[in-house]
Design an enzyme around this catalytic site. Structure first.
Site, PDB file in Angstrom:
ATOM      1  N   GLY A 162      28.219  91.232 -22.044  1.00  0.00           N
ATOM      2  CA  GLY A 162      28.253  91.465 -23.491  1.00  0.00           C
ATOM      3  C   GLY A 162      29.604  91.087 -24.085  1.00  0.00           C
ATOM      4  O   GLY A 162      29.680  90.545 -25.192  1.00  0.00           O
ATOM      5  N   THR A 163      30.659  91.370 -23.351  1.00  0.00           N
ATOM      6  CA  THR A 163      32.009  91.033 -23.833  1.00  0.00           C
ATOM      7  C   THR A 163      32.131  89.533 -24.061  1.00  0.00           C
ATOM      8  O   THR A 163      32.672  89.080 -25.077  1.00  0.00           O
ATOM      9  CB  THR A 163      33.065  91.502 -22.810  1.00  0.00           C
ATOM     10  OG1 THR A 163      32.941  92.919 -22.642  1.00  0.00           O
ATOM     11  CG2 THR A 163      34.468  91.157 -23.255  1.00  0.00           C
ATOM     12  N   ASN A 169      28.816 102.291 -29.820  1.00  0.00           N
ATOM     13  CA  ASN A 169      28.755 102.726 -28.430  1.00  0.00           C
ATOM     14  C   ASN A 169      29.318 104.125 -28.215  1.00  0.00           C
ATOM     15  O   ASN A 169      28.959 104.801 -27.259  1.00  0.00           O
ATOM     16  CB  ASN A 169      29.512 101.746 -27.527  1.00  0.00           C
ATOM     17  CG  ASN A 169      30.901 101.448 -28.028  1.00  0.00           C
ATOM     18  OD1 ASN A 169      31.067 100.889 -29.114  1.00  0.00           O
ATOM     19  ND2 ASN A 169      31.902 101.822 -27.262  1.00  0.00           N
ATOM     20  N   GLN A 229      24.326  98.013 -27.674  1.00  0.00           N
ATOM     21  CA  GLN A 229      23.834  99.386 -27.495  1.00  0.00           C
ATOM     22  C   GLN A 229      22.493  99.612 -28.192  1.00  0.00           C
ATOM     23  O   GLN A 229      22.069 100.759 -28.360  1.00  0.00           O
ATOM     24  CB  GLN A 229      24.857 100.391 -28.047  1.00  0.00           C
ATOM     25  CG  GLN A 229      26.164 100.436 -27.280  1.00  0.00           C
ATOM     26  CD  GLN A 229      26.050 101.116 -25.915  1.00  0.00           C
ATOM     27  OE1 GLN A 229      25.065 101.806 -25.624  1.00  0.00           O
ATOM     28  NE2 GLN A 229      27.045 100.929 -25.076  1.00  0.00           N
ATOM     29  N   SER A 284      23.644  92.956 -23.616  1.00  0.00           N
ATOM     30  CA  SER A 284      24.176  93.070 -22.254  1.00  0.00           C
ATOM     31  C   SER A 284      23.150  93.789 -21.385  1.00  0.00           C
ATOM     32  O   SER A 284      22.717  94.899 -21.717  1.00  0.00           O
ATOM     33  CB  SER A 284      25.483  93.858 -22.280  1.00  0.00           C
ATOM     34  OG  SER A 284      25.931  94.088 -20.962  1.00  0.00           O
ATOM     35  N   ALA A 285      22.780  93.163 -20.262  1.00  0.00           N
ATOM     36  CA  ALA A 285      21.653  93.672 -19.464  1.00  0.00           C
ATOM     37  C   ALA A 285      21.890  95.055 -18.877  1.00  0.00           C
ATOM     38  O   ALA A 285      20.949  95.837 -18.731  1.00  0.00           O
ATOM     39  CB  ALA A 285      21.348  92.676 -18.342  1.00  0.00           C
ATOM     40  N   HIS A 286      23.138  95.382 -18.557  1.00  0.00           N
ATOM     41  CA  HIS A 286      23.332  96.666 -17.869  1.00  0.00           C
ATOM     42  C   HIS A 286      23.217  97.862 -18.803  1.00  0.00           C
ATOM     43  O   HIS A 286      23.270  99.007 -18.363  1.00  0.00           O
ATOM     44  CB  HIS A 286      24.650  96.682 -17.073  1.00  0.00           C
ATOM     45  CG  HIS A 286      25.904  96.854 -17.875  1.00  0.00           C
ATOM     46  ND1 HIS A 286      26.583  98.049 -17.926  1.00  0.00           N
ATOM     47  CD2 HIS A 286      26.623  95.984 -18.622  1.00  0.00           C
ATOM     48  CE1 HIS A 286      27.676  97.911 -18.671  1.00  0.00           C
ATOM     49  NE2 HIS A 286      27.710  96.664 -19.108  1.00  0.00           N
ATOM     50  N   THR A 310      27.202  77.956 -13.232  1.00  0.00           N
ATOM     51  CA  THR A 310      25.905  78.059 -12.556  1.00  0.00           C
ATOM     52  C   THR A 310      25.172  79.321 -12.982  1.00  0.00           C
ATOM     53  O   THR A 310      25.777  80.404 -13.045  1.00  0.00           O
ATOM     54  CB  THR A 310      26.124  78.062 -11.024  1.00  0.00           C
ATOM     55  OG1 THR A 310      26.793  76.855 -10.680  1.00  0.00           O
ATOM     56  CG2 THR A 310      24.807  78.168 -10.270  1.00  0.00           C
ATOM     57  N   CYS A 314      45.361 107.545 -22.956  1.00  0.00           N
ATOM     58  CA  CYS A 314      46.643 108.156 -22.672  1.00  0.00           C
ATOM     59  C   CYS A 314      47.727 107.107 -22.910  1.00  0.00           C
ATOM     60  O   CYS A 314      47.910 106.198 -22.112  1.00  0.00           O
ATOM     61  CB  CYS A 314      46.654 108.629 -21.231  1.00  0.00           C
ATOM     62  SG  CYS A 314      48.122 109.532 -20.844  1.00  0.00           S
TER      63      CYS A 314
HETATM   64  N1  PLP Z   1      29.720  95.955 -27.038  1.00  0.00           N
HETATM   65  C1  PLP Z   1      29.350  97.239 -26.955  1.00  0.00           C
HETATM   66  C2  PLP Z   1      28.891  97.949 -28.173  1.00  0.00           C
HETATM   67  C3  PLP Z   1      29.375  97.899 -25.722  1.00  0.00           C
HETATM   68  O1  PLP Z   1      29.015  99.169 -25.651  1.00  0.00           O
HETATM   69  C4  PLP Z   1      29.787  97.186 -24.588  1.00  0.00           C
HETATM   70  C5  PLP Z   1      29.843  97.876 -23.304  1.00  0.00           C
HETATM   71  O2  PLP Z   1      30.776  97.971 -22.633  1.00  0.00           O
HETATM   72  C6  PLP Z   1      30.150  95.831 -24.725  1.00  0.00           C
HETATM   73  C7  PLP Z   1      30.107  95.256 -25.969  1.00  0.00           C
HETATM   74  C8  PLP Z   1      30.587  95.015 -23.561  1.00  0.00           C
HETATM   75  O3  PLP Z   1      29.482  94.715 -22.731  1.00  0.00           O
HETATM   76  P1  PLP Z   1      29.722  94.309 -21.205  1.00  0.00           P
HETATM   77  O4  PLP Z   1      29.990  95.584 -20.470  1.00  0.00           O
HETATM   78  O5  PLP Z   1      28.461  93.670 -20.762  1.00  0.00           O
HETATM   79  O6  PLP Z   1      30.882  93.382 -21.160  1.00  0.00           O
END
Ligand code: PLP
Length: 416
Positions: A91-92, A167, A197, A217-219, A255, A343
């Site tokens: 996702g990032t 998130n 999310q 993002s799949a996870h 790939t 922190c």
């Molecule tokens: N955007 C949101 C709103 C997220 O909650 C996350 C999770 O970490 C990300 C982006 C990034 O996704 P990824 O963990 O697949 O890089």
């Protein structure tokens, strides 16, 4: 999950005999347990069907077909054409590609609200003069008037990025309303939504028509880590971030992660089919969790009212304690939760999301994010309330009843 036997590591009976601790897992916004069906679907591509999908032989074409079928599934659930789906590494990466790629192609300014995930916010901030950050309301929704003013005052906006679901606190953004403002006040700008999310809670087909770019993002929906999607509606809108072999029609080289992509599509399809049922089931459990916590403990405030957020989100602030110490005790009791304080130089700093929402500092330092998902049971909720209740009591009694705090050298970074 839900049962907590004497052996903390017990088999959960998945297809590959994966073992998983009998933990109380209330951190689904950080990552969701991978669905057994997704694991099963990916296994052949981790073993006998290992060919590179870009190859020209028959063996490679089988892998290629699996990627294409996954692309069709994703397109169906998202509500776009398969050619608009670009598989990325997370996702990032999708978020980065949308914004960096838009500025690289078009120049100009990127705009986002202050509560975005750091995968968007840090990119916009790093743009310096080419980035603008807009304020939000008390629930974390972008202030539409401020957005309109920013767009009016900034002639050269290339891209606006607004997350569909936050998130940290779970707030839902009305993406259609944002789109109306963007189309009116910056008609040439691209609109990107970070929908990472969203897949478990919102029908993506209702969001996609309003935007140019959408990240997943799949996870976060029962798929594996390391698979992202960037939807580019109407063809390529932004420059590629990763160049090389020209995969994904030159949109994203590298790939293909065939097993991950296949599993992601299976998980997304299941999530789509179960969404209505899960929204109903989990909103009841979530409301129960918050009500029971408030009944068990004084000084628990719900950060965003249920009406404004997704069913899996139960963000609260607990007075008189610091999240870091609470998370330490919860961790010891195998309750997985999170917060988003950081922190900095030995002092706790509240999360950027709560700060932008105007939550006062001492309240924000007691933040606790509990997020539910497809494996959450009533027993998880019951046990979490017991453990959180006892842990907060212990912290409020003072240092002598509390174990040594974790070393501040390991900061809690942004809530994912
Ligand atoms: N955007 C949101 C709103 C997220 O909650 C996350 C999770 O970490 C990300 C982006 C990034 O996704 P990824 O963990 O697949 O890089």
């Amino acid at each position: 999950m839900g049962q907590h036997g004497s052996d903390p590591w017990c088999p959960i009976g998945s297809v590959v005999g994966v073992t998983e601790p009998a933990i109380t897992y209330l951190d689904h916004a950080a990552s969701t347990p991978v669905r057994a069906e997704a694991v099963e679907a990916m296994l052949p591509y981790l073993s006998e069907l290992y060919a590179n999908p870009s190859g020209s032989h028959r063996f490679a074409r089988r892998a290629r077909q699996a990627v294409d079928e996954a692309r069709d599934t994703v397109a169906r659930v998202v509500g776009c054409h398969p050619n608009e789906v670009v598989f990325t590494g997370c996702g990032t990466e999708s978020d980065n590609m949308a914004i960096v790629g838009a500025i690289a192609r078009r120049g100009g300014i990127a705009v986002c609200p202050a509560v975005e995930h750091h995968a968007v916010l840090h990119v916009v901030e790093q743009l310096g003069d080419q980035g603008r950050v807009v304020g939000v309301d008390e629930f974390g929704r972008v202030d539409l008037e401020k957005l309109a003013d920013t767009l009016d005052a900034t002639p050269d906006v290339s891209i606006v990025s607004v997350m569909a679901v936050n998130n940290e606190v779970g707030t839902i953004t009305d993406v259609a309303a944002v789109a109306r403002v963007v189309r009116r006040h910056a008609p040439d700008a691209l609109l990107h939504t970070d929908a990472v999310q969203s897949a478990c809670w919102l029908d993506l087909r209702d969001i996609t028509p309003h935007v140019d770019l959408l990240s997943l993002s799949a996870h976060k929906f029962g798929g594996p880590k390391g698979v992202g999607v960037l939807v580019e509606r109407g063809g390529p809108k932004v420059d590629a971030l990763i160049v090389g072999g020209g995969q994904e029609r030159e949109r994203r080289s590298g790939t293909h992660n065939t097993p991950g992509i296949v599993a992601a599509a299976v998980a997304l399809d299941l999530t789509d089919g179960e969404r209505d049922h899960e929204n109903a089931r989990l909103s009841v459990l979530r409301d129960q969790l918050v009500a029971d916590l408030r009944h068990r403990l004084e000084g628990v405030t719900e950060t965003v009212p249920a009406a404004h957020k997704v069913a899996g989100s139960a963000h609260v602030c607990v007075s008189g304690i610091e999240s870091e110490a609470l998370l330490f005790l919860l961790d010891e009791a195998d309750v997985c939760a999170s917060a988003a304080s950081a922190c900095a130089s030995g002092a706790m700093e509240p999360s950027h999301v709560l700060a932008a929402m105007g939550v006062d500092r001492s309240t924000a330092l007691g933040a606790l994010r509990l997020t539910l998902g497809h494996t959450t049971t009533p027993a998880d909720v019951e046990r979490a309330v017991d453990v959180i209740g006892a842990s907060v009591d212990r912290l409020r009694r003072g240092p002598r009843s509390t174990p040594a705090a974790p070393a501040p050298s390991a900061p809690i970074v942004s809530t994912s």
